[in-house]
Design an enzyme around this catalytic site. Structure first.
Site, PDB file in Angstrom:
ATOM      1  N   ASP A  90       0.848  -1.175   0.000  1.00  0.00           N
ATOM      2  CA  ASP A  90       0.000   0.000   0.000  1.00  0.00           C
ATOM      3  C   ASP A  90       0.898   1.245   0.000  1.00  0.00           C
ATOM      4  O   ASP A  90       1.844   1.300  -0.789  1.00  0.00           O
ATOM      5  CB  ASP A  90      -0.959  -0.039   1.202  1.00  0.00           C
ATOM      6  CG  ASP A  90      -2.073   0.990   1.116  1.00  0.00           C
ATOM      7  OD1 ASP A  90      -3.052   0.752   0.400  1.00  0.00           O
ATOM      8  OD2 ASP A  90      -1.945   2.050   1.753  1.00  0.00           O
ATOM      9  N   TYR A 122      -2.452  11.161   0.759  1.00  0.00           N
ATOM     10  CA  TYR A 122      -3.279  11.133  -0.444  1.00  0.00           C
ATOM     11  C   TYR A 122      -3.388  12.543  -1.043  1.00  0.00           C
ATOM     12  O   TYR A 122      -3.313  12.708  -2.261  1.00  0.00           O
ATOM     13  CB  TYR A 122      -4.669  10.589  -0.108  1.00  0.00           C
ATOM     14  CG  TYR A 122      -4.671   9.129   0.241  1.00  0.00           C
ATOM     15  CD1 TYR A 122      -4.917   8.153  -0.722  1.00  0.00           C
ATOM     16  CD2 TYR A 122      -4.416   8.702   1.545  1.00  0.00           C
ATOM     17  CE1 TYR A 122      -4.918   6.804  -0.404  1.00  0.00           C
ATOM     18  CE2 TYR A 122      -4.403   7.358   1.875  1.00  0.00           C
ATOM     19  CZ  TYR A 122      -4.650   6.416   0.900  1.00  0.00           C
ATOM     20  OH  TYR A 122      -4.636   5.086   1.205  1.00  0.00           O
ATOM     21  N   HIS A 168      -5.180  -7.624   0.737  1.00  0.00           N
ATOM     22  CA  HIS A 168      -4.412  -6.397   0.858  1.00  0.00           C
ATOM     23  C   HIS A 168      -3.602  -6.325   2.141  1.00  0.00           C
ATOM     24  O   HIS A 168      -2.529  -5.728   2.168  1.00  0.00           O
ATOM     25  CB  HIS A 168      -5.378  -5.213   0.792  1.00  0.00           C
ATOM     26  CG  HIS A 168      -4.723  -3.891   0.652  1.00  0.00           C
ATOM     27  ND1 HIS A 168      -4.027  -3.521  -0.480  1.00  0.00           N
ATOM     28  CD2 HIS A 168      -4.650  -2.835   1.493  1.00  0.00           C
ATOM     29  CE1 HIS A 168      -3.569  -2.293  -0.334  1.00  0.00           C
ATOM     30  NE2 HIS A 168      -3.929  -1.852   0.858  1.00  0.00           N
TER      31      HIS A 168
END
Length: 380
Positions: free
Chosen positions: A179, A305, A358
Site C-alpha cells: 500500500d 493522499y 491487501h
C-alpha cells in the site's frame, strides 16, 4: 527530543481517553439503512453494532497494549518528526537489516505478527540463516509517530527512513512494504540505491506511456480491472486526496464513524468472502482502530493522499534500480501480471499467492514471511 537521540518508548494510553471512548460508544446515534441492504451501501449497521458492542463491553485495550509493549519500541527525531519504531534484532548467524513499512488504513501493528517469523525463523520452522534485524516505523502522522507540521511531508519519508536506518547502524539494508508502504519502499530504493540491497513489495506502481511497448493481453485485463475498481471502490481515495479535512471532522469525533470507515476496507480488500472476521479477529481490527482513535491521527493519515495529488515537486515515477521481489495476493485491490511489474521494477522474484488480500501481514503472515525470506536469501 534532541536530534539523533534514540529513546525507549512505551505505549500508555491515558485512562481518560479510554473512559471517553467508552462513553462515546454508549451514546452512538445510529443511522437508518435500507431493509436488507447489508454491505451494499457501505458498512453494515448490524455488523457494526455487533463490533461496537464488543469494543465497548469486552475488548481489552490494556491487554493489547501490554502485548505490543513486549516489543522493543523507540522514538527518534528526524527533521521535525518524532518517529516511533520497533527494532528487533535477529537470531541467526548474520542477520540482514530490513525496514518494514505499513500503509493505510493500517498502523505499525499490522506488521508486528511478521516480526518473529523474520527475526527468529529457526523457531518457526525456517532456517536461522534467513534471520533479519527488523525495523518497523510508524509513518509520520500515523499512530505513535508525531504529526508533521507542514504540507507535502509524506514526500520526505524515504529520506527519513534512510536516516533512521543509518542512525541504527545499518548502512546497507533491505526494505518491504505494501500500500503506501510499497510506495515508500520503492522511492527509498530510487533515492538511495547504493544503500538498499533489494526491496520486497505487495503492490506495484507505474503506468504504460504512449511511447512504451503496447500492453499485453494480461496487462489490458489488469488495466480494465483497475478502472472498474476505481469506479466501484475508489471514492475513499478521491475524498482523502481532495477534501481530507472535511472527512476528518466526523471520524476524529466519532469512534463508530472511524470504525465504519476502516472496517469497510478490511472487509472489501481481504480474502474473507464477505465475512471480515474470517480474515481478522475482532481484537486485531479493534487494536488497529483504537490506535487511530487514541492518537487522533486519522486526519493526518489522510494527508499522503492529498500530497500525492497536489505536490508540485513530486518526482515523476522512474524505474526502481535495485532487485525486487513482488508478492501478489489474489484478493488484493490490484493484481498486476509480472510483465506490468517488469516495466518499472527489476523483478527477480514474482509470486502469485494462493490466498490472502491487501493486509497480507495480518491475514497471510506465513506466506508473506516465507516469500520475504526466500527473496532476500539470494541477496545475502
Amino acid at each position: 527530543m534532541p536530534e539523533t537521540s534514540i529513546v525507549p518508548f512505551t505505549i500508555d494510553v491515558p485512562d481518560a481517553v479510554l473512559v471517553d471512548l467508552h462513553d462515546r460508544l454508549l451514546r452512538t446515534r445510529w443511522p437508518d439503512e435500507v431493509p436488507g441492504g447489508g454491505w451494499d451501501y457501505g458498512t453494515s449497521v448490524a455488523y457494526l453494532q455487533s463490533l461496537v458492542a464488543y469494543w465497548r463491553d469486552q475488548f481489552d485495550w490494556r491487554a493489547q497494549e501490554r502485548a505490543l509493549n513486549e516489543l522493543p519500541q523507540f522514538r527518534t527525531r528526524i527533521d521535525d518528526v518524532d518517529v516511533h519504531f520497533v527494532h528487533v534484532r535477529g537470531q541467526g548467524p548474520s542477520p540482514v537489516a530490513l525496514v518494514l513499512t505499513h500503509g493505510w488504513p493500517s498502523t505499525f501493528f499490522e506488521l508486528t505478527k511478521l516480526i518473529p517469523l523474520l527475526t527468529d525463523p529457526g523457531a518457526h520452522g525456517g532456517d536461522p540463516a534467513d534471520a533479519f534485524n527488523v525495523v518497523v516505523p510508524s509513518l509520520p502522522g500515523f499512530g505513535f509517530s508525531s504529526i508533521p507540521g507542514e504540507r507535502f511531508a509524506s514526500g520526505r519519508v524515504p529520506g527519513m527512513w534512510a536516516t533512521l536506518m543509518g542512525r541504527l547502524g545499518y548502512e546497507r539494508f533491505g526494505a518491504h512494504g505494501g500500500d503506501l508502504g510499497g510506495g515508500v519502499t520503492a522511492r527509498l530504493a530510487q533515492q538511495h540505491p547504493e544503500r538498499v540491497l533489494g526491496i520486497h513489495v505487495t503492490n506495484v506502481y507505474g503506468s504504460i506511456g504512449p511511447n512504451d511497448p503496447p500492453p499485453t493481453e494480461a496487462e489490458r485485463h489488469h488495466l480494465e480491472r483497475e478502472e472498474r475498481w476505481k469506479a466501484e471502490e475508489g471514492a475513499y481515495e478521491d475524498e482523502q486526496g481532495t477534501r481530507p479535512q472535511t472527512l476528518a471532522f466526523g471520524l476524529n469525533d466519532s469512534p463508530v464513524g472511524l470504525a465504519a470507515w476502516i472496517v469497510e476496507k478490511y472487509r472489501a480488500w481481504s480474502d474473507c468472502e464477505g465475512d471480515v472476521e474470517r480474515a481478522f479477529s475482532r481484537d486485531d481490527l479493534l487494536t488497529n482502530i483504537t490506535i487511530y482513535w487514541a492518537t487522533r491521527t486519522i486526519a493526518s493519515s489522510f494527508r499522503p493522499y492529498w500530497d500525492y495529488r497536489h505536490d508540485p515537486e513530486r518526482a515523476a515515477w522512474s524505474r526502481v534500480p535495485v532487485p525486487a521481489g513482488i508478492a501478489i495476493f489474489p484478493r488484493d485491490i490490484s493484481t498486476p501480471p509480472r510483465e506490468f511489474a517488469e516495466r518499472s521494477y527489476d523483478v527477480r522474484r514474482f509470486t502469485a499467492m494462493p490466498r490472502g488480500g491487501h493486509f497480507a501481514a495480518l491475514e497471510a503472515t506465513d506466506l508473506l514471511a516465507e516469500d520475504i525470506r526466500a527473496f532476500f536469501r539470494t541477496l545475502r
